[in-house]
Scaffold this active site. Structure first.
Site, mmCIF file in Angstrom:
data_model
loop_
_atom_site.group_PDB
_atom_site.id
_atom_site.type_symbol
_atom_site.label_atom_id
_atom_site.label_comp_id
_atom_site.label_asym_id
_atom_site.label_seq_id
_atom_site.Cartn_x
_atom_site.Cartn_y
_atom_site.Cartn_z
ATOM 1 N N GLY A 121 0.598 -1.225 -0.094
ATOM 2 C CA GLY A 121 0.021 -0.021 0.093
ATOM 3 C C GLY A 121 0.814 1.253 0.014
ATOM 4 O O GLY A 121 0.689 2.390 -0.848
ATOM 5 N N ALA A 122 1.910 1.234 0.887
ATOM 6 C CA ALA A 122 2.782 2.506 1.083
ATOM 7 C C ALA A 122 3.550 2.804 -0.229
ATOM 8 O O ALA A 122 3.752 3.917 -0.779
ATOM 9 C CB ALA A 122 3.628 2.410 2.350
ATOM 10 N N GLY A 132 6.498 -6.772 -20.382
ATOM 11 C CA GLY A 132 5.870 -5.686 -20.804
ATOM 12 C C GLY A 132 4.653 -6.219 -19.647
ATOM 13 O O GLY A 132 4.356 -6.862 -18.801
ATOM 14 N N ASP A 168 4.611 -2.714 -7.565
ATOM 15 C CA ASP A 168 3.985 -1.524 -6.816
ATOM 16 C C ASP A 168 4.100 -0.280 -7.545
ATOM 17 O O ASP A 168 3.117 0.702 -7.735
ATOM 18 C CB ASP A 168 4.614 -1.482 -5.428
ATOM 19 C CG ASP A 168 4.181 -2.678 -4.491
ATOM 20 O OD1 ASP A 168 3.107 -3.402 -5.135
ATOM 21 O OD2 ASP A 168 5.012 -2.925 -3.599
ATOM 22 N N LYS A 171 17.418 0.182 -9.033
ATOM 23 C CA LYS A 171 17.980 0.514 -7.667
ATOM 24 C C LYS A 171 17.505 -0.354 -6.755
ATOM 25 O O LYS A 171 16.314 -0.851 -7.033
ATOM 26 C CB LYS A 171 17.588 2.019 -7.594
ATOM 27 C CG LYS A 171 17.957 3.195 -8.271
ATOM 28 C CD LYS A 171 17.545 4.490 -7.788
ATOM 29 C CE LYS A 171 17.698 5.604 -8.730
ATOM 30 N NZ LYS A 171 17.123 6.946 -8.558
ATOM 31 N N GLY A 185 16.042 -1.654 -3.248
ATOM 32 C CA GLY A 185 14.634 -1.293 -2.206
ATOM 33 C C GLY A 185 13.409 -1.014 -2.975
ATOM 34 O O GLY A 185 13.579 -0.857 -4.218
#
Length: 299
Positions: A39-40, A220, A247, A280, A282
């Site tokens: 969600g975040a 894709g 996300d 990147k 994280g």
């Protein structure tokens, strides 16, 4: 306004040469923590895409809470709908292999306390975009779909992680977003006719009226409303870390739809953003800004 009702975690990330098998211990080369939770992550992606975003969720009253919402606060996300609970802040334990693939275990903590009664904080309105996932109680996700529809909002449901008991309500969303594995599992749970994935996507869309979007990793994205199929390529990249790519895609897609882009253009921007997020390490630190996506699309 985009309202994200979902999870907020702190990610504990270890980098290893290769992912371990069952019962196996492998040496790690690096450890770090970073804000996360589907969600975040999606809320921050939508904000970095330029949208106005409200987050509804929960964190604990512990040392992890401040770090878990730091990027959201810095990104201008409205956090008035985030409660502080006595349960621990949600935690994700992530192993990342040298090839960029990952394994994740999630301990929900405070995310498990987000209940249908919290939806009053969401303040859904006609024309809003509501973005949901499966890292909070499914009863709350189901209720959010109903409440948003009654308010005249547009709903996007990212069906991750796969939970078979969600099959009964995933079709309530206007847009259903799944990766290849998740879609195939839901297709089985829903008893869709056997056949090629594209035909099963069409069958699901025709049965529910939803737009079905399946992310294909480096190949894709494929989408259908039940008639024509739309395919959008990913960027040609060498991934460093795929954590958060899906996300990022969802958040950017929500922002594109909120900005009234047509589906193909919204998918194109979202796919590019998801690709850039793989460059990147994280989840939240890797989410690109809108200007970076613009540059990538131009190139």
């Amino acid at each position: 306004m985009i309202t994200v009702v979902g999870s907020i975690n702190l990610d504990l990330i270890a980098t290893v040469n290769r992912l371990p098998g069952p019962g196996e211990t492998v040496p790690g080369s690096e450890f770090k923590s970073a804000p996360g939770g589907k969600g975040a992550n999606q809320a921050l992606a939508a904000a970095r895409a330029g949208a106005q975003v409200r987050m509804v969720g929960a964190v604990g009253k512990d040392a992890f809470a401040g770090e878990a919402i730091a990027y959201l606060r810095d990104g201008g996300v409205d956090l008035s709908g985030v409660a502080e609970m006595h349960a621990a802040t949600g935690i994700a334990l992530i192993l990342v292999g040298a090839d960029g693939e990952n394994m994740i275990a999630v301990v929900p903590g405070a995310n498990g306390t987000v209940v249908p009664g919290d939806l009053a904080k969401a303040q859904f309105r006609k024309g809003d975009v509501v973005l949901l996932q499966h890292e909070i109680p499914l009863s709350t996700v189901d209720a959010a779909l109903d409440t948003a529809r009654q308010a005249g909002a547009v709903t996007l449901l990212n069906t991750a992680p796969f939970r078979a008991e969600a099959a009964g309500f995933v079709g309530k969303a206007n847009y259903v977003i799944a990766n290849e594995t998740e879609f195939d599992l839901y297709a089985e749970a829903l008893g869709l006719p056997a056949g090629e994935r594209q035909e099963r996507m069409r069958a699901f869309a025709r049965r529910t009226g939803a737009t079905v979007i399946v992310t294909l990793g480096g190949d894709g994205v494929l989408a259908t409303t039940g008639d024509d199929l739309v395919h959008v390529d990913a960027l040609n990249i060498k991934p460093v870390d795929t954590v958060g790519a899906g996300d990022t895609f969802c958040g950017y897609l929500a922002a594109g739809l909120a900005a009234k882009l047509d589906l193909k253009e919204a998918l194109r921007r979202a796919a590019a953003a998801g690709s850039l997020a793989c460059l990147k390490p994280g989840a939240q630190p890797s989410i690109p800004l809108a200007a970076e996506v613009d540059d990538a699309i131009k190139d």
